[in-house]
Design a protein around this motif. Structure first.
Motif, PDB file in Angstrom:
ATOM      1  N   PRO A 157      10.910 -90.990  99.878  1.00  0.00           N
ATOM      2  CA  PRO A 157      10.715 -89.596 100.302  1.00  0.00           C
ATOM      3  C   PRO A 157       9.756 -88.820  99.398  1.00  0.00           C
ATOM      4  O   PRO A 157       9.790 -88.945  98.170  1.00  0.00           O
ATOM      5  N   MET A 158       8.913 -87.996 100.011  1.00  0.00           N
ATOM      6  CA  MET A 158       7.936 -87.215  99.258  1.00  0.00           C
ATOM      7  C   MET A 158       8.620 -86.231  98.306  1.00  0.00           C
ATOM      8  O   MET A 158       8.084 -85.933  97.223  1.00  0.00           O
ATOM      9  N   THR A 159       9.792 -85.740  98.680  1.00  0.00           N
ATOM     10  CA  THR A 159      10.505 -84.820  97.783  1.00  0.00           C
ATOM     11  C   THR A 159      10.882 -85.516  96.482  1.00  0.00           C
ATOM     12  O   THR A 159      10.858 -84.900  95.406  1.00  0.00           O
ATOM     13  N   THR A 160      11.225 -86.792  96.554  1.00  0.00           N
ATOM     14  CA  THR A 160      11.559 -87.553  95.354  1.00  0.00           C
ATOM     15  C   THR A 160      10.316 -87.747  94.489  1.00  0.00           C
ATOM     16  O   THR A 160      10.353 -87.575  93.262  1.00  0.00           O
ATOM     17  N   ILE A 161       9.199 -88.099  95.128  1.00  0.00           N
ATOM     18  CA  ILE A 161       7.939 -88.279  94.407  1.00  0.00           C
ATOM     19  C   ILE A 161       7.540 -86.995  93.702  1.00  0.00           C
ATOM     20  O   ILE A 161       7.151 -87.000  92.528  1.00  0.00           O
ATOM     21  N   GLN A 162       7.653 -85.865  94.405  1.00  0.00           N
ATOM     22  CA  GLN A 162       7.281 -84.586  93.809  1.00  0.00           C
ATOM     23  C   GLN A 162       8.176 -84.240  92.625  1.00  0.00           C
ATOM     24  O   GLN A 162       7.686 -83.774  91.578  1.00  0.00           O
ATOM     25  N   THR A 163       9.479 -84.463  92.763  1.00  0.00           N
ATOM     26  CA  THR A 163      10.409 -84.154  91.679  1.00  0.00           C
ATOM     27  C   THR A 163      10.101 -84.976  90.440  1.00  0.00           C
ATOM     28  O   THR A 163      10.066 -84.460  89.316  1.00  0.00           O
ATOM     29  N   VAL A 164       9.877 -86.273  90.625  1.00  0.00           N
ATOM     30  CA  VAL A 164       9.553 -87.144  89.489  1.00  0.00           C
ATOM     31  C   VAL A 164       8.252 -86.689  88.825  1.00  0.00           C
ATOM     32  O   VAL A 164       8.156 -86.599  87.598  1.00  0.00           O
ATOM     33  N   ALA A 165       7.239 -86.371  89.642  1.00  0.00           N
ATOM     34  CA  ALA A 165       5.954 -85.924  89.095  1.00  0.00           C
ATOM     35  C   ALA A 165       6.102 -84.611  88.333  1.00  0.00           C
ATOM     36  O   ALA A 165       5.493 -84.425  87.267  1.00  0.00           O
ATOM     37  N   ASP A 166       6.910 -83.699  88.861  1.00  0.00           N
ATOM     38  CA  ASP A 166       7.133 -82.406  88.191  1.00  0.00           C
ATOM     39  C   ASP A 166       7.760 -82.611  86.823  1.00  0.00           C
ATOM     40  O   ASP A 166       7.321 -82.022  85.823  1.00  0.00           O
ATOM     41  N   ILE A 167       8.799 -83.443  86.767  1.00  0.00           N
ATOM     42  CA  ILE A 167       9.498 -83.687  85.494  1.00  0.00           C
ATOM     43  C   ILE A 167       8.564 -84.374  84.501  1.00  0.00           C
ATOM     44  O   ILE A 167       8.496 -83.998  83.324  1.00  0.00           O
ATOM     45  N   ALA A 168       7.850 -85.382  84.968  1.00  0.00           N
ATOM     46  CA  ALA A 168       6.946 -86.120  84.083  1.00  0.00           C
ATOM     47  C   ALA A 168       5.858 -85.202  83.533  1.00  0.00           C
ATOM     48  O   ALA A 168       5.506 -85.281  82.340  1.00  0.00           O
ATOM     49  N   HIS A 169       5.337 -84.327  84.380  1.00  0.00           N
ATOM     50  CA  HIS A 169       4.285 -83.409  83.946  1.00  0.00           C
ATOM     51  C   HIS A 169       4.790 -82.479  82.849  1.00  0.00           C
ATOM     52  O   HIS A 169       4.092 -82.224  81.853  1.00  0.00           O
ATOM     53  N   LYS A 170       6.002 -81.987  83.016  1.00  0.00           N
ATOM     54  CA  LYS A 170       6.595 -81.094  82.001  1.00  0.00           C
ATOM     55  C   LYS A 170       6.811 -81.820  80.686  1.00  0.00           C
ATOM     56  O   LYS A 170       6.741 -81.214  79.609  1.00  0.00           O
ATOM     57  N   LYS A 171       7.078 -83.114  80.754  1.00  0.00           N
ATOM     58  CA  LYS A 171       7.361 -83.904  79.549  1.00  0.00           C
ATOM     59  C   LYS A 171       6.123 -84.643  79.035  1.00  0.00           C
ATOM     60  O   LYS A 171       6.217 -85.481  78.136  1.00  0.00           O
ATOM     61  N   ASN A 172       4.957 -84.355  79.643  1.00  0.00           N
ATOM     62  CA  ASN A 172       3.694 -84.968  79.226  1.00  0.00           C
ATOM     63  C   ASN A 172       3.702 -86.490  79.337  1.00  0.00           C
ATOM     64  O   ASN A 172       3.109 -87.188  78.503  1.00  0.00           O
ATOM     65  N   ILE A 173       4.383 -87.000  80.357  1.00  0.00           N
ATOM     66  CA  ILE A 173       4.369 -88.433  80.648  1.00  0.00           C
ATOM     67  C   ILE A 173       3.380 -88.666  81.780  1.00  0.00           C
ATOM     68  O   ILE A 173       3.545 -88.103  82.871  1.00  0.00           O
ATOM     69  N   PRO A 174       2.328 -89.463  81.571  1.00  0.00           N
ATOM     70  CA  PRO A 174       1.323 -89.641  82.622  1.00  0.00           C
ATOM     71  C   PRO A 174       1.867 -90.372  83.840  1.00  0.00           C
ATOM     72  O   PRO A 174       2.595 -91.361  83.716  1.00  0.00           O
ATOM     73  N   VAL A 175       1.495 -89.874  85.007  1.00  0.00           N
ATOM     74  CA  VAL A 175       1.937 -90.444  86.288  1.00  0.00           C
ATOM     75  C   VAL A 175       0.747 -91.106  86.989  1.00  0.00           C
ATOM     76  O   VAL A 175      -0.308 -90.501  87.152  1.00  0.00           O
ATOM     77  N   ILE A 176       0.953 -92.360  87.402  1.00  0.00           N
ATOM     78  CA  ILE A 176      -0.005 -93.073  88.240  1.00  0.00           C
ATOM     79  C   ILE A 176       0.573 -93.108  89.648  1.00  0.00           C
ATOM     80  O   ILE A 176       1.711 -93.528  89.838  1.00  0.00           O
ATOM     81  N   LEU A 177      -0.202 -92.671  90.620  1.00  0.00           N
ATOM     82  CA  LEU A 177       0.253 -92.714  92.008  1.00  0.00           C
ATOM     83  C   LEU A 177      -0.658 -93.618  92.818  1.00  0.00           C
ATOM     84  O   LEU A 177      -1.876 -93.414  92.871  1.00  0.00           O
TER      85      LEU A 177
END
Length: 301
Positions: free
Chosen positions: A144-164
Motif C-alpha cells: 500500500p502507498m500509505t505504508t510506503i509514504q509512512t516509511v519514507a516520512d520516518i526515514a526522512h526525519k531520521k536522515n536514513i536514505p530511502v531508495i525507491l
C-alpha cells in the motif's frame, strides 16, 4: 568488517512460471513447456539479492497463513535474512504471480497481491526503531502507498536514505518524491513520474531532470540493453549494460536494485555502484527464476 544494514519493506510472492515459444495474444491459448515454481515478489527478490551480495538484511513483509507463506519464511531464513518482522495475515492468502516467458526472454506477469495489499505501517509498532537502525531503506510499489509514504516520512526525519524502485509503474506524489534519496525507474516508470516520454538518452535525461526537480536527490533510469542513466547534482552519465545471452529477464530489475543498495552501503561512488548493479543484473538474466537467479558476491568480484 561489519556488514551494512539494509531494511527492505515490500512484497512477497510465489512465482508460477511457464516457458513457451511465444507470449499468447488476447484470447489465444499456446502450448507451453517447462513449469517452474519459485519465490518472487519485488521486495523479496531485492532482499535476497542484497543478502547474497553481503548486506545484513531485515525484511518487513506480510504473507498468508498458508504453505506459500511458510515456504517463503524458510527461504529468507536460509538466505540469512532477518524475518522477525515477517507478518502472517489470517485473512488473506500469500501473493502469487503468474509469469509467462518466451524464447526471447521476454515475459508477461499477472500478480494477485493477497497479503501484500494488507501490509500496513500500523502492523509494526517499533517501525521507527527499525528504520533508525538501518543504513538504507529499500522499497517498491507492490504494497500500500500509505505504508510506503509512512516509511519514507520516518526515514526522512531520521536522515536514513530511502531508495525507491517505482514498480509497478504509477504516479507518485510530490510529498513522497521529496522524501527519497534515490529513485530507480525504468523508461515507462520515468515517463509516468515525469511526464516526459523516454525514447533515447536525451529524453531520459530530461525525465531525470524533471524527477530531480520534484525533490529526489539522485535518479537512475534503467534503459534495458542500453544500460542506465545516472543524474545527480546536475550531472549525468550513462553506464553501459553488459552483453549476455538472456534466458529470463523476470527479476533483473530487482537484482539491480538489491545490488545497487549494497554498492551504496559499501560507500561505492554512485557510478561504481550502478556498474556493480549492472553486473549483477546481467548474471541474473542468464538464469531462470526470480530469487533463484540472483548472483552471489564471488560471481561479481
Amino acid at each position: 568488517m561489519k556488514r551494512s544494514k539494509l531494511l527492505v519493506v515490500g512484497s512477497v510472492n510465489t512465482d508460477m512460471v511457464v516457458k513457451t515459444h511465444c507470449l499468447p495474444k488476447p484470447g489465444e491459448t499456446v502450448l507451453g513447456g517447462t513449469f517452474l515454481m519459485n519465490g518472487g515478489g519485488k521486495g523479496a527478490n531485492q532482499a535476497v539479492s542484497a543478502a547474497r551480495l553481503g548486506a545484513d538484511v531485515s525484511f518487513i513483509c506480510k504473507v498468508g497463513n498458508d504453505t506459500f507463506g511458510e515456504r517463503a519464511k524458510k527461504t529468507f531464513e536460509d538466505e540469512g535474512i532477518d524475518t522477525s518482522n515477517l507478518l502472517f495475515d489470517p485473512e488473506n492468502a500469500s501473493g502469487v504471480a503468474l509469469i509467462t516467458v518466451d524464447d526471447r526472454a521476454e515475459n508477461c506477469i499477472v500478480v494477485a497481491p493477497g497479503a501484500n495489499a494488507n501490509l500496513h505501517a500500523s502492523d509494526i509498532p517499533d517501525l521507527p526503531d527499525l528504520i533508525k537502525q538501518a543504513d538504507y531503506v529499500l522499497m517498491q510499489l507492490e504494497i500500500p502507498m500509505t505504508t510506503i509514504q509512512t516509511v519514507a516520512d520516518i526515514a526522512h526525519k531520521k536522515n536514513i536514505p530511502v531508495i525507491l524502485n517505482p514498480a509497478p509503474a504509477q504516479k507518485l506524489s510530490n510529498n513522497l518524491l521529496d522524501k527519497l534519496f534515490l529513485i530507480t525507474p525504468n523508461e515507462t516508470e520515468a515517463e509516468i513520474i515525469s511526464g516526459v516520454k523516454v525514447t533515447d538518452e536525451e529524453s531520459a535525461l530530461q525525465a531525470a531532470k524533471k524527477i530531480c526537480d520534484l525533490g529526489v536527490a539522485c535518479v537512475v533510469i534503467t534503459l534495458g540493453k542500453k544500460g542506465a542513466l545516472i543524474y545527480k547534482d546536475s550531472q549525468h552519465e550513462i553506464v553501459p549494460s553488459i552483453k549476455v545471452e538472456a534466458v529470463d529477464t523476470t527479476a533483473a530489475g530487482d537484482v539491480f536494485n538489491g545490488a545497487l543498495a549494497v554498492g551504496l552501503m559499501e560507500k561505492m561512488p554512485l557510478k561504481e555502484a550502478v556498474r556493480f548493479a549492472c553486473k549483477a543484473a546481467a548474471i541474473s538474466v542468464t538464469r531462470m527464476g526470480a530469487q533463484t537467479s540472483a548472483p552471489y558476491r564471488n560471481e561479481i568480484d
